[in-house]
Design an enzyme around this catalytic site. Structure first.
Site, PDB file in Angstrom:
ATOM      1  N   ARG A 231       0.695  -1.122   0.200  1.00  0.00           N
ATOM      2  CA  ARG A 231       0.089   0.062  -0.105  1.00  0.00           C
ATOM      3  C   ARG A 231       1.100   1.093  -0.025  1.00  0.00           C
ATOM      4  O   ARG A 231       1.919   0.927   0.527  1.00  0.00           O
ATOM      5  CB  ARG A 231      -1.035   0.048   1.291  1.00  0.00           C
ATOM      6  N   GLU A 260      -3.864   6.833  -4.795  1.00  0.00           N
ATOM      7  CA  GLU A 260      -4.216   6.664  -6.062  1.00  0.00           C
ATOM      8  C   GLU A 260      -5.666   7.219  -6.622  1.00  0.00           C
ATOM      9  O   GLU A 260      -6.345   7.617  -5.651  1.00  0.00           O
ATOM     10  CB  GLU A 260      -4.200   5.663  -5.949  1.00  0.00           C
ATOM     11  N   HIS A 278      -1.619  -0.304 -10.402  1.00  0.00           N
ATOM     12  CA  HIS A 278      -2.069  -1.148  -8.893  1.00  0.00           C
ATOM     13  C   HIS A 278      -2.307  -2.239  -9.564  1.00  0.00           C
ATOM     14  O   HIS A 278      -3.755  -2.278  -9.561  1.00  0.00           O
ATOM     15  CB  HIS A 278      -3.182  -0.463  -8.439  1.00  0.00           C
TER      16      HIS A 278
END
Ligand code: 8YV
Length: 319
Positions: A231, A260, A278
């Site tokens: 993360r 993000e 991602h």
């Protein structure tokens, strides 16, 4: 009974969202949810969400009969598990089924970053090869010293793969992992000081917030590389960007970011940095397995009140 018990919170894989509509007559939480929650909040027994969205304490309090948060994804740091535990709400995630793909991505990202394959590809496409000649030399992957932060399922799968590349593996974890054939280091900075590549594989959340600090990045040093498939919150992104801008870090491979889908602008022109949107678990096979496990958790909860893959809940005084 006409009550509809399932609520979708945030965007989901389209086929999963469709199944929730077709088979569960699920509600979808509107962007402006106040009226919906006042009218239907009491009907909801289970929320289906993903790590992108999650369920915070405020939403939980508007769902007085909520019993479960069913999370698509292994990471559930966007759901407030303390608030869930206080309300007796159980939470599930999708472990194991995505381990191989996420570990594959970590290794692929490491190879791409050290060998600059993405940058080399851009070099060819820009027709620079015939003009500027051979691509500059890059760094070897096999036999490097790798440090892994977080030796859970995914960290262990990365370690296993990199062992086959002849890499020496050390790790830092909340606790030393009994029986692990790798060297344990007591802190992220100590780990970073002795490796060529630091791979971040720790779960996100309050306990790991900025665990990879500017001190850790400095310890990795100007010959060191950082790879993050966990993360964005696990590292100090500002410190990372300034180390890369100043040449105090050799390079970075990043699948996850603090905000993000926004990626720091400074990274976009660096050939020693690989940025991915991602995608670590993003294969047809793995996302189908995650979808199935999500639905198994939902079914099991609605039928028996129990989840198939519950996450550990903090102990609370109230329940
Ligand atoms: C998913 C992930 O992309 O499982 C996780 O924690 O980060 C990814 O596999 C994400 O959860 C989907 O929202």
């Amino acid at each position: 009974m006409s009550t509809r018990a399932v609520l979708q919170v945030g965007p989901l894989k389209p086929s999963l969202a469709q199944t929730l509509q077709d088979d569960y007559a699920a509600y979808v939480l509107p962007d402006d949810p106040a009226d919906f929650l006042a009218e239907h909040g009491h009907e909801i027994r289970a929320v289906v969400t993903s790590g992108r969205t999650g369920v915070d304490a405020e939403l939980m309090s508007a769902l007085p009969n909520l019993g479960a948060v069913v999370n698509f994804g292994v990471g559930y740091d966007t759901t407030d598990v303390d608030a869930a535990a206080e309300r007796g709400v159980v939470v599930s995630n999708t472990p194991d089924v995505l381990t191989d793909c996420v570990a594959d991505t970590a290794v692929g990202l490491m190879i791409d970053t050290l060998r600059q394959f993405s940058a080399s590809d851009r070099y060819v496409r820009a027709c620079r090869w015939p003009v500027d000649g051979s691509y500059p030399l890059t760094r070897q992957v096999s036999n490097t010293r790798v440090g892994i932060i977080g030796l859970g399922r995914i960290g262990s799968a990365i370690a296993k793969r990199l062992s086959a590349f002849g890499c020496t593996i050390a790790y830092h974890n909340r606790h030393e992992v009994e029986g692990a054939p790798y060297t344990y280091m007591g802190s992220p900075a100590e780990l970073a000081a002795g490796v060529d590549v630091l791979v971040v594989a720790a779960a996100g959340g309050a306990g790991t917030n900025r665990l990879v600090s500017s001190e850790v990045i400095d310890a990795l040093g100007s010959r060191g590389y950082l790879i993050n498939i966990a993360r964005g919150s696990v590292l100090d992104e500002e410190a990372l960007v300034s180390a890369l801008v100043d040449g105090r870090l050799a390079g970075a491979g990043l699948d996850v970011f603090a905000d993000e889908p926004n990626v720091p602008q400074a990274l976009l022109s660096m050939d020693n940095v690989v940025v991915l949107p991602h995608v670590a678990s993003g294969t047809v096979e793995t996302r189908a397995a995650m979808e199935q496990l999500t639905l198994r958790n939902l079914d099991s909860f609605l039928e028996s009140g129990r989840l198939v893959t519950p996450v550990p809940m903090p102990v609370t005084a109230s329940k």
